[in-house]
Design an enzyme around this catalytic site. Structure first.
Site, mmCIF file in Angstrom:
data_model
loop_
_atom_site.group_PDB
_atom_site.id
_atom_site.type_symbol
_atom_site.label_atom_id
_atom_site.label_comp_id
_atom_site.label_asym_id
_atom_site.label_seq_id
_atom_site.Cartn_x
_atom_site.Cartn_y
_atom_site.Cartn_z
ATOM 1 N N SER A 40 -29.823 4.192 -26.718
ATOM 2 C CA SER A 40 -28.788 3.464 -25.991
ATOM 3 C C SER A 40 -28.714 2.025 -26.486
ATOM 4 O O SER A 40 -28.922 1.758 -27.672
ATOM 5 C CB SER A 40 -29.042 3.558 -24.484
ATOM 6 O OG SER A 40 -30.349 3.084 -24.158
ATOM 7 N N ASP A 211 -30.846 -11.240 -21.604
ATOM 8 C CA ASP A 211 -30.143 -11.172 -20.322
ATOM 9 C C ASP A 211 -30.954 -10.480 -19.227
ATOM 10 O O ASP A 211 -30.396 -10.088 -18.206
ATOM 11 C CB ASP A 211 -28.813 -10.438 -20.502
ATOM 12 C CG ASP A 211 -29.014 -9.057 -21.141
ATOM 13 O OD1 ASP A 211 -30.177 -8.635 -21.326
ATOM 14 O OD2 ASP A 211 -28.003 -8.401 -21.453
ATOM 15 N N HIS A 214 -31.825 -6.726 -22.422
ATOM 16 C CA HIS A 214 -31.799 -6.579 -23.876
ATOM 17 C C HIS A 214 -32.728 -7.589 -24.533
ATOM 18 O O HIS A 214 -32.856 -8.721 -24.080
ATOM 19 C CB HIS A 214 -30.367 -6.703 -24.376
ATOM 20 C CG HIS A 214 -29.460 -5.701 -23.747
ATOM 21 N ND1 HIS A 214 -28.558 -6.040 -22.755
ATOM 22 C CD2 HIS A 214 -29.353 -4.359 -23.932
ATOM 23 C CE1 HIS A 214 -27.916 -4.941 -22.371
ATOM 24 N NE2 HIS A 214 -28.381 -3.905 -23.064
#
Length: 280
Positions: A40, A211, A214
């Site tokens: 992902s 963030d 990530h």
């Protein structure tokens, strides 16, 4: 003995001198092994100054790193395209597949039934199916799973639902990470405990994320080192460790930069860049 002809020597002895020094196959086409990064957003964004970019840099001229990253995907989504990304009848199968799913699976369920949440038992079954499929591609296809990394909830205050509740927590990430680790141990699959590895740094909340989810440069550096150490210690034949793999067209050449003695050339094929950065 490598070719250390100067430009003058090359003009004097010509092409025949080179052919006698270098093996003939060096002048033909070569096929590098293929590494696939499948997962992902932790995978898709890994080329933004991240661990995917570093692997591509270290394996330049040794292996082709192929990115198959899909932001916001869960393991259900991955299963839907597994046969298309990894067809069993492909002419060339990957030498290594690095797999990461789980961060989105570990979202809290939404009352509507929509969203990325996948119940833990189904998540593990999906990951098991992914592993079985990849391992069936060829006898030489190796696999490494990455478990869920932690998250910094303090950076994610906007990650709440319409009821003011968090849509994901670090505790849930740890639960899904542990389940992935248990499955991989059961199946004898190489796996990296990202949830624990990142939290070994005392300041991990401050430096490891862009963030809260990530990975920053510091977070990606941890992942890169973990991956390289697993590959280095694996008893795979042939070895996929970057320092032991052959360099494509790495033979000495009269076209290389002339050394200070004015008589030989300097082969930069395996010179690290930058020279002051040391990777495992």
């Amino acid at each position: 003995m490598g070719c250390r002809l100067s430009t003058f020597q090359f003009s004097l002895f010509g092409w025949g001198a080179i052919k006698k020094v270098l093996p003939l196959h060096s002048w033909g086409a070569t096929m590098r092994p293929k590494f696939v990064l499948f997962g992902s957003s932790i995978v898709q964004y890994s080329y933004y100054e991240g661990w995917g970019a570093t692997l591509s840099h270290l394996y330049a001229r040794k292996a082709d790193i192929v990115l198959r990253g899909y932001a916001a995907w869960n393991s259900r989504h991955a299963l839907q395209v597994l046969d298309r990304i990894f067809p069993k009848n492909a002419a060339e199968q990957p030498a290594l597949v690095i797999v990461y799913f789980g961060g989105n699976d570990s979202f809290r369920p939404h009352p509507s039934g929509l969203g990325p949440h996948v119940p833990l038992e189904e998540y593990i079954e999906n990951m098991r199916k992914i592993a079985i499929h990849i391992m069936s591609l060829s006898q030489k296809t190796r696999i490494i799973f990455l478990s869920n990394p932690p998250i910094n909830e303090a950076q994610m205050k906007h990650h709440i639902n319409e009821f003011g509740q968090p849509i994901r927590t670090n505790e849930d990430c740890g639960i899904y990470s542990d389940a992935c680790l248990d499955m991989c141990r059961e199946m004898n699959i190489k796996v990296i405990d990202m949830w624990s590895a990142i939290q070994k740094r005392d300041d991990w909340r401050d430096v490891c994320f862009i963030d809260g989810v990530h990975l920053s440069n510091e977070g990606s550096e941890i992942v890169t080192k973990e991956i390289l150490n697993v590959i280095k210690e694996a008893e795979w034949e042939p070895s996929l460790y970057w320092k032991l793999m052959p360099t494509e067209f790495g033979e000495d050449s009269p076209y290389d930069i002339v050394s200070l003695d004015g008589k030989t050339t300097v082969n930069y094929s395996n010179v690290p860049f930058p020279e002051d950065v040391d990777w495992p």
